[in-house]
Design a protein around this motif. Structure first.
Motif, short mmCIF file in Angstrom:
data_model
loop_
_atom_site.label_atom_id
_atom_site.label_comp_id
_atom_site.label_asym_id
_atom_site.label_seq_id
_atom_site.Cartn_x
_atom_site.Cartn_y
_atom_site.Cartn_z
N GLY A 102 -1.26 21.70 4.13
CA GLY A 102 -0.92 22.04 2.76
C GLY A 102 0.21 21.21 2.16
N LYS A 103 0.68 20.22 2.91
CA LYS A 103 1.77 19.37 2.43
C LYS A 103 1.30 17.92 2.30
N GLN A 104 1.96 17.18 1.41
CA GLN A 104 1.68 15.77 1.24
C GLN A 104 2.85 14.94 1.76
N GLU A 105 2.52 13.94 2.55
CA GLU A 105 3.54 13.01 3.07
C GLU A 105 3.20 11.61 2.58
N MET A 106 4.10 11.01 1.79
CA MET A 106 3.88 9.66 1.27
C MET A 106 4.54 8.65 2.18
N PRO B 139 2.90 4.30 13.38
CA PRO B 139 3.39 5.28 14.36
C PRO B 139 3.90 6.56 13.67
N ILE B 140 4.52 6.40 12.50
CA ILE B 140 4.99 7.56 11.76
C ILE B 140 3.81 8.36 11.22
N LEU B 141 2.81 7.67 10.68
CA LEU B 141 1.61 8.35 10.18
C LEU B 141 0.92 9.11 11.31
N ALA B 142 0.81 8.48 12.47
CA ALA B 142 0.19 9.15 13.62
C ALA B 142 0.94 10.42 13.98
N ASN B 143 2.26 10.35 13.96
CA ASN B 143 3.07 11.51 14.28
C ASN B 143 2.84 12.64 13.26
N PRO C 155 0.81 -1.21 0.00
CA PRO C 155 0.00 0.00 0.00
C PRO C 155 0.85 1.27 0.00
N THR C 156 0.31 2.29 -0.63
CA THR C 156 0.89 3.63 -0.56
C THR C 156 -0.12 4.53 0.12
N ILE C 157 0.31 5.17 1.17
CA ILE C 157 -0.55 6.06 1.96
C ILE C 157 -0.04 7.49 1.79
N VAL C 158 -0.94 8.41 1.51
CA VAL C 158 -0.57 9.81 1.37
C VAL C 158 -1.39 10.64 2.35
N ALA C 159 -0.72 11.31 3.27
CA ALA C 159 -1.39 12.17 4.25
C ALA C 159 -1.23 13.63 3.82
N HIS C 160 -2.33 14.36 3.87
CA HIS C 160 -2.33 15.78 3.53
C HIS C 160 -2.46 16.58 4.83
#
Length: 229
Positions: A195-199, A207-211, A187-192
């Protein structure tokens, strides 16, 4: 008082042929009302991502990894609390038959009524990675649609349009979008956020996504908040 802050957008680019995508999918679905995220499910064709990114399936590129991956998948499924089992003919099912037709079916359903996308995807994962059942035949799609409660007229429309140019284009567009955002697998998850995108790649980076989201990771099965009446 309920928060009026806008939900943070999280996109999941996934393919039902991928066990790791299933684990990520289930965890994100569990957390969407905990982290209050706007979860966008984006079906892609993993084969297209691998080819266009120049990636090689781990079982083909490294002998030691081919030995490691099955063990890792079962450990991860146990940790993520997802009842998983490899198909009997793993290589034939995942690579020879593949998931192109299944992902076109998911795409067709998503384009007609996205409220069914989550459950259709989940049932397809269960068929291939739990029950050792087909995900390539029209009869299989009919069973999946009936199981999730899609009305016959809509289901027939979704199945009959699998080979239409509009369905193929949407699946290609989402696949290309994932590549543009840095995907090389699923899976590829992209958090917005702000105003920034984190893949983020994989199902073991929560844990990284939560942070990134400014939220708390409490394990793969969080306590789901109950609505107070």
């Amino acid at each position: 008082m309920a928060s009026t802050a806008p939900k943070k957008l999280v996109e999941l680019f996934y393919d039902v042929v991928s066990p790791y995508s299933w684990f990520a999918f289930e965890v994100l679905c569990r957390y969407k009302n905990v982290w209050m995220i706007d979860l966008h499910l984006k079906p892609v064709f993993l084969g297209g991502i691998m080819k266009k990114s120049g990636n090689i399936p781990p079982v083909m590129g490294c002998a030691n990894k081919a030995i490691y991956i099955p063990k890792d998948v079962y450990r991860m499924s146990n940790y993520m609390k997802v009842d998983f089992k490899f198909p009997t003919d793993t290589f034939g099912t995942m690579f020879d038959k593949g998931s192109l037709k299944a992902m076109r079916f998911v795409t067709a359903v998503d384009m007609i009524d996205s409220s069914f996308t989550e459950n259709v995807s989940r049932i397809l994962w269960s068929r291939i990675h739990r029950n050792d059942e087909d995900i390539t035949e029209v009869a299989s799609f009919q069973l999946v649609g009936k199981q999730v409660g899609i009305e016959p007229e809509m289901l027939n429309k979704a199945i009959s349009t699998i080979t239409d140019a509009t369905i193929k284009k949407r699946l290609t567009d989402y696949t290309d979008e994932a590549l543009e955002k840095g995907a090389f697998g699923a899976p590829t998850i992209v958090a917005h956020v702000n105003g920034k995108q984190e893949m983020i790649f994989g199902c073991d980076r929560f844990p990284i996504l939560a942070n990134i989201l400014g939220e708390k990771w409490v394990g793969p099965v969080p306590d789901i908040p109950q609505t107070k009446l």
